[in-house]
Design a protein around this motif. Structure first.
Motif, mmCIF file in Angstrom:
data_model
loop_
_atom_site.group_PDB
_atom_site.id
_atom_site.type_symbol
_atom_site.label_atom_id
_atom_site.label_comp_id
_atom_site.label_asym_id
_atom_site.label_seq_id
_atom_site.Cartn_x
_atom_site.Cartn_y
_atom_site.Cartn_z
ATOM 1 N N MET A 1 0.836 -1.196 0.000
ATOM 2 C CA MET A 1 0.000 0.000 0.000
ATOM 3 C C MET A 1 0.874 1.249 0.000
ATOM 4 O O MET A 1 0.650 2.159 -0.752
ATOM 5 C CB MET A 1 -0.918 -0.073 1.227
ATOM 6 C CG MET A 1 -1.799 1.116 1.411
ATOM 7 S SD MET A 1 -3.189 0.986 0.306
ATOM 8 C CE MET A 1 -4.004 2.481 0.663
ATOM 9 N N TRP A 2 1.882 1.249 0.880
ATOM 10 C CA TRP A 2 2.734 2.422 0.991
ATOM 11 C C TRP A 2 3.515 2.648 -0.296
ATOM 12 O O TRP A 2 3.663 3.773 -0.749
ATOM 13 C CB TRP A 2 3.691 2.244 2.171
ATOM 14 C CG TRP A 2 4.557 3.438 2.383
ATOM 15 C CD1 TRP A 2 4.221 4.607 2.979
ATOM 16 C CD2 TRP A 2 5.908 3.592 1.963
ATOM 17 N NE1 TRP A 2 5.263 5.471 2.981
ATOM 18 C CE2 TRP A 2 6.328 4.871 2.353
ATOM 19 C CE3 TRP A 2 6.810 2.790 1.295
ATOM 20 C CZ2 TRP A 2 7.592 5.352 2.112
ATOM 21 C CZ3 TRP A 2 8.075 3.271 1.056
ATOM 22 C CH2 TRP A 2 8.438 4.548 1.460
ATOM 23 N N SER A 3 3.984 1.563 -0.936
ATOM 24 C CA SER A 3 4.779 1.738 -2.154
ATOM 25 C C SER A 3 3.926 2.253 -3.300
ATOM 26 O O SER A 3 4.407 3.007 -4.133
ATOM 27 C CB SER A 3 5.469 0.435 -2.532
ATOM 28 O OG SER A 3 4.511 -0.521 -2.904
ATOM 29 N N SER A 4 2.649 1.850 -3.372
ATOM 30 C CA SER A 4 1.814 2.363 -4.454
ATOM 31 C C SER A 4 1.515 3.848 -4.250
ATOM 32 O O SER A 4 1.451 4.608 -5.209
ATOM 33 C CB SER A 4 0.513 1.569 -4.558
ATOM 34 O OG SER A 4 -0.268 1.771 -3.398
ATOM 35 N N ASP A 5 1.333 4.269 -2.969
ATOM 36 C CA ASP A 5 1.149 5.696 -2.700
ATOM 37 C C ASP A 5 2.400 6.471 -3.060
ATOM 38 O O ASP A 5 2.343 7.544 -3.648
ATOM 39 C CB ASP A 5 0.816 5.931 -1.218
ATOM 40 C CG ASP A 5 -0.571 5.414 -0.865
ATOM 41 O OD1 ASP A 5 -1.387 5.245 -1.788
ATOM 42 O OD2 ASP A 5 -0.809 5.190 0.330
ATOM 43 N N ARG A 6 3.525 5.879 -2.700
ATOM 44 C CA ARG A 6 4.804 6.535 -2.997
ATOM 45 C C ARG A 6 5.019 6.620 -4.505
ATOM 46 O O ARG A 6 5.450 7.639 -5.023
ATOM 47 C CB ARG A 6 5.933 5.747 -2.345
ATOM 48 C CG ARG A 6 7.268 6.397 -2.476
ATOM 49 C CD ARG A 6 8.299 5.623 -1.725
ATOM 50 N NE ARG A 6 9.598 6.231 -1.889
ATOM 51 C CZ ARG A 6 10.719 5.661 -1.555
ATOM 52 N NH1 ARG A 6 10.720 4.484 -0.996
ATOM 53 N NH2 ARG A 6 11.865 6.276 -1.751
ATOM 54 N N THR A 7 4.679 5.534 -5.202
ATOM 55 C CA THR A 7 4.819 5.515 -6.659
ATOM 56 C C THR A 7 3.929 6.567 -7.298
ATOM 57 O O THR A 7 4.358 7.277 -8.206
ATOM 58 C CB THR A 7 4.444 4.122 -7.209
ATOM 59 O OG1 THR A 7 5.253 3.150 -6.568
ATOM 60 C CG2 THR A 7 4.645 4.049 -8.701
ATOM 61 N N SER A 98 -0.477 5.532 -11.752
ATOM 62 C CA SER A 98 0.107 4.509 -10.886
ATOM 63 C C SER A 98 0.037 3.137 -11.542
ATOM 64 O O SER A 98 1.014 2.383 -11.537
ATOM 65 C CB SER A 98 -0.617 4.459 -9.541
ATOM 66 O OG SER A 98 -0.522 5.685 -8.888
ATOM 67 N N VAL A 99 -1.111 2.818 -12.113
ATOM 68 C CA VAL A 99 -1.275 1.526 -12.778
ATOM 69 C C VAL A 99 -0.344 1.429 -13.990
ATOM 70 O O VAL A 99 0.323 0.409 -14.197
ATOM 71 C CB VAL A 99 -2.750 1.305 -13.195
ATOM 72 C CG1 VAL A 99 -2.898 0.122 -14.123
ATOM 73 C CG2 VAL A 99 -3.610 1.132 -11.957
ATOM 74 N N LEU A 100 -0.286 2.476 -14.779
ATOM 75 C CA LEU A 100 0.594 2.459 -15.956
ATOM 76 C C LEU A 100 2.062 2.332 -15.554
ATOM 77 O O LEU A 100 2.823 1.599 -16.196
ATOM 78 C CB LEU A 100 0.375 3.711 -16.805
ATOM 79 C CG LEU A 100 -0.954 3.799 -17.548
ATOM 80 C CD1 LEU A 100 -1.069 5.135 -18.271
ATOM 81 C CD2 LEU A 100 -1.108 2.649 -18.515
ATOM 82 N N ALA A 101 2.448 3.035 -14.504
ATOM 83 C CA ALA A 101 3.827 2.924 -14.033
ATOM 84 C C ALA A 101 4.113 1.516 -13.530
ATOM 85 O O ALA A 101 5.187 0.960 -13.806
ATOM 86 C CB ALA A 101 4.086 3.945 -12.931
ATOM 87 N N GLY A 102 3.158 0.929 -12.822
ATOM 88 C CA GLY A 102 3.329 -0.442 -12.349
ATOM 89 C C GLY A 102 3.464 -1.410 -13.500
ATOM 90 O O GLY A 102 4.334 -2.292 -13.490
ATOM 91 N N ILE A 103 2.611 -1.266 -14.502
ATOM 92 C CA ILE A 103 2.684 -2.138 -15.679
ATOM 93 C C ILE A 103 4.017 -1.956 -16.394
ATOM 94 O O ILE A 103 4.651 -2.925 -16.828
ATOM 95 C CB ILE A 103 1.502 -1.862 -16.627
ATOM 96 C CG1 ILE A 103 0.202 -2.346 -15.990
ATOM 97 C CG2 ILE A 103 1.715 -2.513 -17.996
ATOM 98 C CD1 ILE A 103 -1.044 -1.934 -16.741
ATOM 99 N N LEU A 104 4.452 -0.719 -16.513
ATOM 100 C CA LEU A 104 5.734 -0.443 -17.170
ATOM 101 C C LEU A 104 6.889 -1.079 -16.406
ATOM 102 O O LEU A 104 7.754 -1.731 -17.003
ATOM 103 C CB LEU A 104 5.938 1.070 -17.297
ATOM 104 C CG LEU A 104 7.217 1.514 -17.987
ATOM 105 C CD1 LEU A 104 7.181 1.123 -19.457
ATOM 106 C CD2 LEU A 104 7.385 3.012 -17.844
ATOM 107 N N LEU A 105 6.902 -0.925 -15.090
ATOM 108 C CA LEU A 105 7.975 -1.516 -14.283
ATOM 109 C C LEU A 105 7.952 -3.036 -14.364
ATOM 110 O O LEU A 105 9.004 -3.669 -14.498
ATOM 111 C CB LEU A 105 7.858 -1.055 -12.831
ATOM 112 C CG LEU A 105 8.186 0.410 -12.564
ATOM 113 C CD1 LEU A 105 7.887 0.755 -11.115
ATOM 114 C CD2 LEU A 105 9.631 0.711 -12.898
ATOM 115 N N ILE A 106 6.764 -3.625 -14.288
ATOM 116 C CA ILE A 106 6.662 -5.086 -14.366
ATOM 117 C C ILE A 106 7.114 -5.583 -15.738
ATOM 118 O O ILE A 106 7.845 -6.578 -15.836
ATOM 119 C CB ILE A 106 5.224 -5.538 -14.054
ATOM 120 C CG1 ILE A 106 4.935 -5.338 -12.566
ATOM 121 C CG2 ILE A 106 5.003 -6.995 -14.449
ATOM 122 C CD1 ILE A 106 3.489 -5.541 -12.180
ATOM 123 N N SER A 107 6.722 -4.887 -16.799
ATOM 124 C CA SER A 107 7.129 -5.325 -18.138
ATOM 125 C C SER A 107 8.636 -5.186 -18.340
ATOM 126 O O SER A 107 9.251 -6.041 -18.975
ATOM 127 C CB SER A 107 6.350 -4.579 -19.219
ATOM 128 O OG SER A 107 6.556 -3.198 -19.116
#
Length: 173
Positions: A1-7, A98-107
């Protein structure tokens, strides 16, 4: 939770810095009307100027607070604030980024893992191929050595140099 807020905060800082680089001045450019004068008109009219922020419930057009990354809640709540386009509020923007950044990092992570894995598989294939070539080379070498030994034995037999005891002297014959 904290990392997604930070992201999401990091992403907003990044995009806000990019988008507000042009919006650092509070004085409108020649030919543009000040943001406060566009209040009570429409969201589209307000947002024609990139330095303006539209607040839906109050129908006010105001200067975007460039000193802050996000407009303060006292100015306008995030779910009612519009900037850039009228159909996207700041909450949706934060979640989407946040979702796009997460997807980008995961990819990127998956690509790096796949590249490393493919490289290891390629190295294993090359190693197996080299081992196979080495075995084939040694087999050919052994066959040539055996063939050469047979030829030498034939020559020794032909000239009577063959010896029953390989450790006997040549002078004994």
């Amino acid at each position: 939770m904290w990392s997604s807020d930070r992201t999401s905060v990091v992403l907003l800082v990044f995009f806000a810095s990019i988008l507000s680089s042009d919006a650092q001045t509070s004085t409108p450019a020649p030919g543009q009307v000040a943001c406060a004068l566009r209040s009570n008109i429409s969201c589209d009219e307000c947002l024609k100027n990139v330095t303006c922020l539209w607040c839906n419930p109050t129908s006010q057009c105001m200067d975007y607070p460039a000193s802050n990354i996000l407009p303060p809640r006292s100015l306008c709540p995030l779910n009612d604030a519009r900037w850039g386009v009228c159909w996207v509020n700041f909450q949706i923007l934060i979640i989407t980024m946040s979702v796009l950044a997460g997807i980008l990092l995961i990819s990127i992570l998956v690509c790096c893992i796949c590249c490393c894995k493919c490289e290891r598989i390629g190295n294993k294939r090359e190693d197996a191929k080299m081992e196979q070539q080495t075995r084939v080379r040694k087999a050919h070498q052994k066959a040539r050595r055996t063939e050469m030994q047979l030829r030498h034995d034939e020559i020794r037999n032909k000239y009577g140099l063959s010896k029953d005891n390989p450790y006997s002297r040549m002078n004994d014959h």
